[in-house]
Structure formats: C-alpha cells, structure tokens
Enzyme design. Sequence first.
Site, mmCIF file in Angstrom:
data_model
loop_
_atom_site.group_PDB
_atom_site.id
_atom_site.type_symbol
_atom_site.label_atom_id
_atom_site.label_comp_id
_atom_site.label_asym_id
_atom_site.label_seq_id
_atom_site.Cartn_x
_atom_site.Cartn_y
_atom_site.Cartn_z
ATOM 1 N N GLY A 61 -23.736 -10.125 -41.329
ATOM 2 C CA GLY A 61 -23.194 -10.930 -40.302
ATOM 3 C C GLY A 61 -23.633 -12.461 -40.378
ATOM 4 O O GLY A 61 -23.002 -13.267 -40.125
ATOM 5 N N GLU A 82 -33.978 -16.706 -44.523
ATOM 6 C CA GLU A 82 -33.750 -15.275 -45.197
ATOM 7 C C GLU A 82 -34.664 -15.125 -46.090
ATOM 8 O O GLU A 82 -34.584 -15.905 -47.306
ATOM 9 C CB GLU A 82 -32.342 -15.267 -45.693
ATOM 10 C CG GLU A 82 -31.852 -13.938 -46.546
ATOM 11 C CD GLU A 82 -32.240 -12.526 -45.884
ATOM 12 O OE1 GLU A 82 -31.842 -12.088 -44.803
ATOM 13 O OE2 GLU A 82 -33.388 -11.737 -46.280
ATOM 14 N N CYS A 209 -24.716 2.333 -38.385
ATOM 15 C CA CYS A 209 -23.775 3.317 -38.914
ATOM 16 C C CYS A 209 -24.217 4.671 -38.535
ATOM 17 O O CYS A 209 -24.486 5.505 -39.400
ATOM 18 C CB CYS A 209 -23.458 3.118 -40.497
ATOM 19 S SG CYS A 209 -21.961 4.206 -40.794
ATOM 20 N N ALA A 355 -21.236 -2.799 -40.010
ATOM 21 C CA ALA A 355 -20.724 -4.136 -40.809
ATOM 22 C C ALA A 355 -19.168 -4.443 -39.917
ATOM 23 O O ALA A 355 -18.824 -5.337 -39.894
ATOM 24 C CB ALA A 355 -20.669 -3.826 -42.093
ATOM 25 N N CYS A 388 -16.281 3.422 -38.542
ATOM 26 C CA CYS A 388 -16.859 4.246 -39.120
ATOM 27 C C CYS A 388 -16.188 5.151 -40.145
ATOM 28 O O CYS A 388 -15.544 6.007 -39.776
ATOM 29 C CB CYS A 388 -17.931 5.216 -38.134
ATOM 30 S SG CYS A 388 -19.094 6.005 -39.105
HETATM 31 P P1 FAD Z 1 -28.198 -6.680 -42.155
HETATM 32 O O1 FAD Z 1 -27.042 -6.731 -42.787
HETATM 33 O O2 FAD Z 1 -29.184 -5.676 -42.278
HETATM 34 O O3 FAD Z 1 -28.962 -8.147 -42.392
HETATM 35 C C1 FAD Z 1 -30.186 -8.642 -41.826
HETATM 36 C C2 FAD Z 1 -30.785 -9.736 -42.535
HETATM 37 O O4 FAD Z 1 -31.806 -10.420 -41.772
HETATM 38 C C3 FAD Z 1 -31.390 -9.068 -43.652
HETATM 39 O O5 FAD Z 1 -31.109 -9.841 -44.997
HETATM 40 C C4 FAD Z 1 -33.048 -9.373 -43.581
HETATM 41 O O6 FAD Z 1 -33.617 -9.577 -44.759
HETATM 42 C C5 FAD Z 1 -33.216 -10.397 -42.515
HETATM 43 N N1 FAD Z 1 -34.135 -10.583 -41.661
HETATM 44 C C6 FAD Z 1 -34.887 -9.466 -41.373
HETATM 45 N N2 FAD Z 1 -35.875 -9.902 -40.564
HETATM 46 C C7 FAD Z 1 -36.083 -11.479 -40.848
HETATM 47 C C8 FAD Z 1 -36.779 -12.454 -40.431
HETATM 48 N N3 FAD Z 1 -37.842 -11.946 -39.594
HETATM 49 N N4 FAD Z 1 -36.441 -13.564 -40.631
HETATM 50 C C9 FAD Z 1 -35.496 -14.155 -41.448
HETATM 51 N N5 FAD Z 1 -34.436 -12.957 -41.665
HETATM 52 C C10 FAD Z 1 -34.973 -11.696 -41.403
HETATM 53 N N6 FAD Z 1 -21.423 -0.244 -41.513
HETATM 54 C C11 FAD Z 1 -20.037 -0.252 -41.795
HETATM 55 O O7 FAD Z 1 -19.130 -1.131 -41.334
HETATM 56 N N7 FAD Z 1 -19.368 0.719 -42.454
HETATM 57 C C12 FAD Z 1 -20.000 1.805 -43.207
HETATM 58 O O8 FAD Z 1 -19.397 2.620 -43.713
HETATM 59 C C13 FAD Z 1 -21.555 1.609 -43.160
HETATM 60 N N8 FAD Z 1 -22.340 2.558 -43.713
HETATM 61 C C14 FAD Z 1 -23.594 2.366 -43.743
HETATM 62 C C15 FAD Z 1 -24.201 3.228 -44.426
HETATM 63 C C16 FAD Z 1 -25.708 3.448 -44.379
HETATM 64 C C17 FAD Z 1 -26.540 4.232 -45.262
HETATM 65 C C18 FAD Z 1 -26.344 1.935 -43.971
HETATM 66 C C19 FAD Z 1 -27.656 1.966 -43.769
HETATM 67 C C20 FAD Z 1 -25.616 1.188 -43.163
HETATM 68 C C21 FAD Z 1 -24.362 1.346 -43.143
HETATM 69 N N9 FAD Z 1 -23.393 0.489 -42.427
HETATM 70 C C22 FAD Z 1 -21.966 0.504 -42.311
HETATM 71 C C23 FAD Z 1 -24.056 -0.417 -41.428
HETATM 72 C C24 FAD Z 1 -24.154 -1.855 -41.950
HETATM 73 O O9 FAD Z 1 -24.649 -2.015 -43.093
HETATM 74 C C25 FAD Z 1 -24.975 -2.920 -41.006
HETATM 75 O O10 FAD Z 1 -24.130 -2.640 -39.614
HETATM 76 C C26 FAD Z 1 -24.700 -4.259 -41.216
HETATM 77 O O11 FAD Z 1 -25.393 -4.643 -42.441
HETATM 78 C C27 FAD Z 1 -25.320 -5.146 -40.206
HETATM 79 O O12 FAD Z 1 -25.257 -6.385 -40.408
HETATM 80 P P2 FAD Z 1 -26.315 -7.534 -40.019
HETATM 81 O O13 FAD Z 1 -26.199 -8.766 -40.526
HETATM 82 O O14 FAD Z 1 -26.631 -7.197 -38.501
HETATM 83 O O15 FAD Z 1 -27.740 -6.891 -40.653
HETATM 84 C C1 UQ1 Z 2 -14.498 -3.179 -42.084
HETATM 85 O O1 UQ1 Z 2 -14.095 -4.233 -41.395
HETATM 86 C C2 UQ1 Z 2 -15.944 -3.269 -42.541
HETATM 87 O O2 UQ1 Z 2 -16.680 -4.361 -42.472
HETATM 88 C C3 UQ1 Z 2 -16.665 -5.262 -43.621
HETATM 89 C C4 UQ1 Z 2 -16.452 -2.112 -43.115
HETATM 90 O O3 UQ1 Z 2 -17.810 -1.954 -43.455
HETATM 91 C C5 UQ1 Z 2 -17.855 -1.998 -44.949
HETATM 92 C C6 UQ1 Z 2 -15.726 -0.768 -42.928
HETATM 93 O O4 UQ1 Z 2 -16.482 0.312 -43.279
HETATM 94 C C7 UQ1 Z 2 -14.626 -0.764 -42.375
HETATM 95 C C8 UQ1 Z 2 -13.682 0.654 -42.058
HETATM 96 C C9 UQ1 Z 2 -13.891 -2.078 -42.011
HETATM 97 C C10 UQ1 Z 2 -12.523 -1.797 -41.224
HETATM 98 C C11 UQ1 Z 2 -11.283 -2.140 -42.198
HETATM 99 C C12 UQ1 Z 2 -10.224 -1.624 -42.180
HETATM 100 C C13 UQ1 Z 2 -9.280 -2.083 -43.161
HETATM 101 C C14 UQ1 Z 2 -9.894 -0.487 -41.105
#
Ligand code: FAD
Ligand code: UQ1
Length: 460
Positions: A61, A82, A209, A355, A388
């Site tokens: 994000g 970061e 997730c 994500a 998901c």
């Molecule tokens: P993150 O991407 O985790 O980023 C957080 C960042 O903040 C990191 O880079 C970290 O280093 C930084 N940070 C932490 N503390 C500090 C600090 N004190 N100061 C500065 N920086 C800091 N999502 C999907 O959409 N589809 C899927 O199929 C899916 N499968 C998943 C499977 C697994 C096994 C896992 C673990 C996750 C999955 N996800 C999936 C979830 C997805 O990866 C997260 O929801 C997404 O990465 C969230 O983004 P974010 O930016 O909130 O956090």
């Molecule tokens: C999605 O937008 C996304 O974020 C980048 C994911 O994380 C990797 C996903 O797993 C999925 C399913 C979506 C949704 C995207 C479509 C095309 C349905």
Amino acid sequence: MAFLESVTMARQLKPFKVLPWILSRHVAPSTSSRHGRLASTATSAPSPSMYKFVVVGGGSGGLAMASSLSRKHGKGQVAVIEPSEEHFYQPMWTLVGGGIKKKEQSRGLTKDVMPKACDWIKEKAVEFDPENNSVKTSGGKVVQYDYLVVAMGLQLNFDKLKGLPEALENDPMVCCNYSYNTVDKTFKALQNFKSGNAIFTIPNTPVKCAGAPQKIMYLTEEYFRQNNKRDKATVMYCSPLPSIFSAPKYAAVMMEICKKRGIQVNLRHNLVEIKPQSKEAVFAKLDTEPNETITLPYEMLHVPPPMGPPDILKASPLAGPAGFLSVNKETGQHTKYPNVFGIGDCTDFPTSKTAAAAAAQSGVLKKTINAVVNGLTPVAKYDGYTSCPLITGRRSCVLAEFDYNLEPLETFPFDQSKERRSMYHMKADFMPTMYWHAFVKGLWTGPALYRKIMHLGFSR
Ligand code: FAD
Ligand code: UQ1
C-alpha cells in the site's frame, strides 16, 4: 535463533546506519508547509527534514501511494520511511509453501520498486507526533510533513503463542507461510510427511489474507493424494472462528470442498500452545465455559502467528481502540487528524486485510488526499472491496470478492464460487506480473472498472 530475528516484517530488518548523504538530502526547507512547523532541535540533534508527503511503510500500500503522490506532486515532495532493503510479494508465499514457486520469486529489492521521485529514508519510524506533524526515525531524524500516509502493515507476533518460536526453530514439521524466513519449511514438511495428523490453524487475532491458512491445506491435501500419502493422513483445519470463511457465499462452498475431500473442520478451536517435544498442539474449545482444552498429536502443523498492529502505532495518538490506525471507513482519512491517512493492513478499515483491499483503498485515498490538499471535503467512498483467491489445488481456485457487508462483488461474468482453472492462472501467473508492473507503481486500483464493463454496467 535465525528465525527469531525475523518475528515481524519490521523486526526482520537489521538497524541501518544513517548515511550522511541521507541526512543532507532530507534537510529540505518546505515551501508549502500548511501544518508543519520545525521541531525544536538541540544543537547536536539532527535537523528536521520536511516534506509535503511522508509515507510510513514501503510495502504494497505504501509504495502504491508513494508512486501516485510523487507522480502528481513531483520530485522531493514525497519521502518514504521504510527500513527494509527487500520487498516481498507476500501473496506468492502460499504457492511457495505448496512447492509451486520458489521463494526467491517473491522477493525484489526496495531500491528497484521505490519511485525515483521519492526520497527513501532507510530507517524505521519509531514515534508519531501528529500534534507537531512529525515522525521520529530509528536514526534519530525528525521528519516533518504536511500530509502523512501510514502504511506499516501488520506485525507478526510469533512470541505470543506459547511454543511457536521453539517449534519453528527446532521441529522441521512445524511450518509457516507468513514469513520469508519460514515459508520454505512448508513444502519440505509436505515431502517428509509420513503418517498422522496434518493440522492447519488460524490465529485468534486479525490476520492478513484470512484465506491463506486454508489455501495451503488444500494444496497439501492434493499433494498427499498425488503422492500416495492421503490414506495415511488426517487433514484438519482448526479455527477459533465460527465459520470457515467470513463471506457466507464462499464459506458454504469451502465447507462443501472440505466434506468432499475428507478434511475435518474444527471450528471454535483456538491454538493456545505447541509442544514440539511431544509433537502436540493444544487447543482451547471456545464454545465451552470455562474453555476446555483438547490436545491433538501432529505429524505436520502449519501455524500462521498471532498478528496485531505495529507496536509504535498502537502506542501513538493515531491508534484507535484496537491499536490500528483509526480511519474513516469510507475515505481513509484519520478520524482525528485531517492531514493523516491510512492504507492497508495497519488500518482499522473493517474489511478483510489483503493486497486487493489495499489496491482498492489506494484508488479512494488518492481522491481523498487530493480533495484535502485542495481544501475540499473528500467524497470518494471505499465500499470495503476485498478479494481472496482461495487456491484449492494446483489447477483450481475459488476467487472470493466481497464488500463491507460480506456481499459478493465479483469481477467476472460467471459464478466465482465454483472452482476454476482460469482463476488459478489469474492468481498464480497474472497477479505477480500485475503486482510488480502496476500495483506498486500506483497504476492498479482494483478491478472495479473491469467489473462494470464485464457486467455491462449492471454491477455496483
Ligand atoms: P505490507 O505490504 O506488509 O507492508 C508494510 C511495510 O511497512 C513493510 O515494508 C515493512 O517493512 C514496513 N514497516 C513496518 N514497520 C515499520 C516502521 N516502524 N517504520 C517504517 N516502515 C515499517 N493479499 C491478496 O490480496 N491476495 C492474496 O492472495 C494474498 N495472499 C497472502 C498470502 C500470505 C501467506 C500472506 C502473508 C499475505 C497475503 N496477502 C494476500 C496479504 C497481502 O500481502 C497484504 O495484505 C498486503 O501486503 C498489505 O499491504 P500493506 O502495505 O498494508 O503491508
Ligand atoms: C487484486 O487486486 C490484488 O491486488 C493486487 C490481489 O493481490 C495480489 C489479488 O489477489 C486479487 C485477486 C486482486 C483482485 C483482482 C482481480 C483481477 C479480480
């Protein structure tokens, strides 16, 4: 204890030395500080840095927002705090655990994904001071902002489950897809499985997730079938929750799949202790009062750790009651500080943390921030969209997509609750490319437009 060094994404990161050039680059006078004023600094303390936008966290994000903001506002206007040199595509870890991808395929370098127009502050944020529009860093910097975006993700609390750190360290059959350092144990456990219980758990905390803890179970069960181990295995899913998945449409389908494949589902079972010495897992039965416990022997155990808000966020004035960033659930603007915004797993948007959700939030947040910067009231509304891809095998996936009301919000013009090969390829082959080439560049804000096109306009 190599594993323990990585108990959280943040804790994975070794402290970085503050390079003098970083300091000099960040002592930039602001020309447009509406909110900021210089933090008072002792003569020996580092000078404050000033930015129009500061993004804390350069994960999924954070990068999406930093890319969009820096594209719009130009060089030197956006700083990203970061600490990690590495960026992980976490959704791939399910496939790594299942032996379909190599863990290295999920890893990139932060320097390659950090937008060129952003200043990267390679440190941890350690303290928020929203009254003074500033963030302190681990290197002692005071970074000031006009607008702050908090995107720190979830903290993994391995040490909050009794026996988990020891089990992950010492028992090759206890595994976890939730960290780069442990994800490669999973497929080895599948390969070395002989006979007994293969138990898959989900913690009694917010989780990122929430489907991932069961996706790896389906991959395991299929692997056992394809490798003549199925009749020697009892595969079970133990969850503290009252249903297997939050959105009812997909919960019904997943229960059917479990039934068909002989997977035992134990709901309201909360994992409270692992005993690696005796290879036992202890569960509290949440529907009993007081909670009875049940001890199950395991041959293999997959355990996502307890998760929660990052400690520094929880301790800050930005936190809501549960410790997450308190945001307006429609706009992403902070509920108390109007120049603070949030995205992703660290926020209290009441939707499933993915994500996909962060992508949809990024589209709304861009509009919200633009309105606030221009002195207008934000009007864009996030509907809670999350997705998901529930991988059920090496060629099948149920693509769950839903909103705040847990109502389906499906992109494709067919019933997505059916297992489909096309959805597997969407998840395994299309999504990673899309992530690295569009999402982290702020160019993917979720599938809403495609949904409308594919439903010929008859969709929300
Ligand atoms: P993150 O991407 O985790 O980023 C957080 C960042 O903040 C990191 O880079 C970290 O280093 C930084 N940070 C932490 N503390 C500090 C600090 N004190 N100061 C500065 N920086 C800091 N999502 C999907 O959409 N589809 C899927 O199929 C899916 N499968 C998943 C499977 C697994 C096994 C896992 C673990 C996750 C999955 N996800 C999936 C979830 C997805 O990866 C997260 O929801 C997404 O990465 C969230 O983004 P974010 O930016 O909130 O956090
Ligand atoms: C999605 O937008 C996304 O974020 C980048 C994911 O994380 C990797 C996903 O797993 C999925 C399913 C979506 C949704 C995207 C479509 C095309 C349905």
